[in-house]
Scaffold this motif. Structure first.
Motif, PDB file in Angstrom:
ATOM      1  N   HIS A  54      -5.585  -2.230  -0.340  1.00  0.00           N
ATOM      2  CA  HIS A  54      -4.609  -2.228   0.551  1.00  0.00           C
ATOM      3  C   HIS A  54      -4.902  -2.301   1.898  1.00  0.00           C
ATOM      4  O   HIS A  54      -4.276  -3.308   2.806  1.00  0.00           O
ATOM      5  CB  HIS A  54      -3.562  -1.223   0.316  1.00  0.00           C
ATOM      6  CG  HIS A  54      -2.722  -1.470  -0.942  1.00  0.00           C
ATOM      7  ND1 HIS A  54      -1.607  -0.899  -1.061  1.00  0.00           N
ATOM      8  CD2 HIS A  54      -2.914  -1.982  -1.895  1.00  0.00           C
ATOM      9  CE1 HIS A  54      -1.015  -1.235  -2.571  1.00  0.00           C
ATOM     10  NE2 HIS A  54      -2.047  -2.260  -2.815  1.00  0.00           N
TER      11      HIS A  54
ATOM     12  N   VAL B 187      -2.241  -6.694  -4.123  1.00  0.00           N
ATOM     13  CA  VAL B 187      -1.268  -5.567  -4.150  1.00  0.00           C
ATOM     14  C   VAL B 187      -1.065  -4.937  -5.214  1.00  0.00           C
ATOM     15  O   VAL B 187      -1.104  -3.743  -5.382  1.00  0.00           O
ATOM     16  CB  VAL B 187      -0.009  -6.106  -3.435  1.00  0.00           C
ATOM     17  CG1 VAL B 187       1.078  -5.271  -3.327  1.00  0.00           C
ATOM     18  CG2 VAL B 187      -0.263  -6.795  -1.683  1.00  0.00           C
TER      19      VAL B 187
ATOM     20  N   HIS C 144       7.351  -3.704  -2.467  1.00  0.00           N
ATOM     21  CA  HIS C 144       6.232  -4.606  -2.718  1.00  0.00           C
ATOM     22  C   HIS C 144       6.685  -6.061  -3.440  1.00  0.00           C
ATOM     23  O   HIS C 144       6.204  -7.167  -3.000  1.00  0.00           O
ATOM     24  CB  HIS C 144       5.190  -3.881  -3.706  1.00  0.00           C
ATOM     25  CG  HIS C 144       4.599  -2.629  -2.917  1.00  0.00           C
ATOM     26  ND1 HIS C 144       3.426  -2.210  -3.335  1.00  0.00           N
ATOM     27  CD2 HIS C 144       4.564  -2.279  -1.656  1.00  0.00           C
ATOM     28  CE1 HIS C 144       2.868  -1.331  -2.582  1.00  0.00           C
ATOM     29  NE2 HIS C 144       3.805  -1.461  -1.447  1.00  0.00           N
TER      30      HIS C 144
ATOM     31  N   VAL D  14       3.968  -2.410   2.982  1.00  0.00           N
ATOM     32  CA  VAL D  14       3.108  -2.098   2.050  1.00  0.00           C
ATOM     33  C   VAL D  14       2.821  -0.339   2.017  1.00  0.00           C
ATOM     34  O   VAL D  14       2.931  -0.005   0.707  1.00  0.00           O
ATOM     35  CB  VAL D  14       1.543  -2.701   2.445  1.00  0.00           C
ATOM     36  CG1 VAL D  14       0.537  -2.058   1.503  1.00  0.00           C
ATOM     37  CG2 VAL D  14       1.793  -4.174   2.080  1.00  0.00           C
TER      38      VAL D  14
ATOM     39  N   ASP E 245       3.487   2.581  -1.069  1.00  0.00           N
ATOM     40  CA  ASP E 245       2.276   3.332  -1.395  1.00  0.00           C
ATOM     41  C   ASP E 245       2.842   4.980  -1.147  1.00  0.00           C
ATOM     42  O   ASP E 245       2.505   5.465  -2.252  1.00  0.00           O
ATOM     43  CB  ASP E 245       1.203   2.804  -0.444  1.00  0.00           C
ATOM     44  CG  ASP E 245       0.500   1.705  -0.912  1.00  0.00           C
ATOM     45  OD1 ASP E 245       0.855   0.836  -1.592  1.00  0.00           O
ATOM     46  OD2 ASP E 245      -0.390   1.337   0.042  1.00  0.00           O
TER      47      ASP E 245
END
Lengths: 293, 293
Positions: free
Chosen positions: A82, A110, B82, B110, B114
């Motif tokens: 990432h 991703v 995402h 992103v 996460d």
């Protein structure tokens, strides 16, 4: 076995374990390929080796800790995938090979990261894990906290926010404590917890990990200035290009070298509690301080 | 309480729990804002409601299941963030508001995804959770498997791979079973496991969830054709624009409507084991079949 030999055997064991688990548990296809590409691309395997050796030093069986050693490497690997994305650091090269999104495309990169992060927990929480549930819970919880908003991801956010404007030393230390240090500390704590080690052992390992993590990051910053691209497997000078705040920009090369030596000596000192059983990790700390990649 | 009222009280409870946990556990800043923006943006909260109600129906305390109900919603939310990214579905609108990356930028989106995925495990594995460790391990492991390469992420990969070329009905069913169905099934299984429910209860809930999940997805495909953009909070016709393989393109609108009714009746039937205690979930299945958003 001492030093390189024992740690090398941990490294070989975890490589083999990751490979066989992958083949059994991840369905074949693009996602498998992308996950495998980054996870089994070499790498120093420092976090799993720390975890397994801490487990052994506290009287546990390193083989019982494989799912946790594998998990921490999967989380480290997902973070690299990432971080390398075009919207983040936009890196083309990692460990001497094209980065994940360069090979598989951004969308798959991703998702490969997401799947690796999730697989870390799948494997630790798998019903086949034969350790006391309380230890499994504690170790997996430690890793989750170290990887999240109060740990690694939080550090990455600070890192990005700091690009292009000057940070002070304490800010860079905090950033690195989260971004790199949190997982390194989690590795030794998890090993200790899985072995059922004592509070005293855990504290000694944490002191060791804090010094090691910082020394590791400073050495990284040094190598980004003086390293050799072919040896490193990634371009040098990338920190300066991005106006990243590094220990070298803040303290200069010579002071950084002194700091690495000082922190390494403190890391070694922290392991005195373990006597000869701590020698392998002392060797690791010293070899990381002298590394060229 | 029956039907809407009890489920609404689960929904309110989990909203409040998520909000207060966030304030205590996530450091303030851009990452907090981005996570909060998507997690607390309304939404039907179907997965946490299913989890809490399944827990109650199996004799457990839904309040003890909050960290798990919160976790499944966090995983659902991260997947939306995402999926909306430019390199994936490239969507600008979600639940009537700009998508996460439109507001916070791609990099933060992103990382917010996460961090939400990681926080799901942090919160389930938190030392303050007062449930038997074996149940915590089993429930968290179920969620990890449902969310990963053999579940939701695997479904997203199939979905992307299928864009622009025709898939058969069984392929679309498999894709949806993974992409949407896996989390819906995990929700009821986790609720049952946390309550210490019986195998018989777990199987009945799984049969229910399989029908509900499929009916839910078919209804989604129907709404993408006949729905109202203002009610849905997202553009209609996006599946056709992307040449997505949907149940409507494969079976036609009328057949899809019949299928939703048939699956909903089967879902209701699957809960007969629970007698009157199953009425709220029956109501939920029926209301989802008639939903307009």
């Amino acid at each position: 076995m001492i030093g390189r030999e024992r740690l090398e055997s941990h490294r070989t064991a975890i490589e083999g374990w990751l490979r066989s688990c992958f083949d059994r548990r991840v369905p074949r296809g693009d996602l498998y390929d992308a996950m495998y590409y980054s996870l089994l691309a070499g790498g120093k395997r420092i976090r799993p080796v720390l975890l397994m050796e801490a487990c052994r030093m506290c009287g546990g069986d390193p083989a019982a800790a494989y799912p946790f050693a594998g998990a921490i490497e999967m989380i480290h690997t997902y973070s690299l995938i990432h971080d390398d994305l075009p919207c983040m650091d936009d890196d083309d090269l990692r460990r001497g090979r094209p980065t994940n999104h360069k090979v598989y495309g951004e969308a798959t990169a991703v998702l490969a990261g997401d799947a690796l992060l999730t697989a870390a927990f799948e494997w630790m929480l798998d019903p086949t894990v034969e350790l006391p549930p309380q230890r499994v819970l504690e170790a997996a919880g430690l890793l989750a906290r170290a990887a999240g908003a109060q740990g690694m991801v939080g550090g990455q956010v600070l890192d990005m926010a700091g690009e292009g404007h000057a940070l002070g030393l304490s800010e860079v230390e905090e950033l690195q404590r989260l971004k790199t240090g949190a997982l390194i500390q989690a590795a030794v704590e998890m090993g200790c917890v899985l072995a059922g080690g004592s509070q005293e052992q855990r504290q000694a390992l944490c002191r060791f990990a804090a010094r090691l993590g910082l020394a590791f990051q400073i050495q990284d910053d040094i190598l980004d200035v003086v390293g050799d691209q072919a040896t490193l497997g990634k371009p040098v000078g990338s920190d300066a290009k991005r106006e990243k705040n590094t220990f070298v920009t803040l303290k200069g090369l010579e002071e950084c070298r002194r700091l690495v030596d000082k922190l390494t000596a403190e890391a070694v000192e922290a392991l005195s509690l373990f006597g000869p059983e701590g020698e392998d990790l002392c060797w690791l700390a010293q070899s990381l301080a002298g590394r060229e990649k």
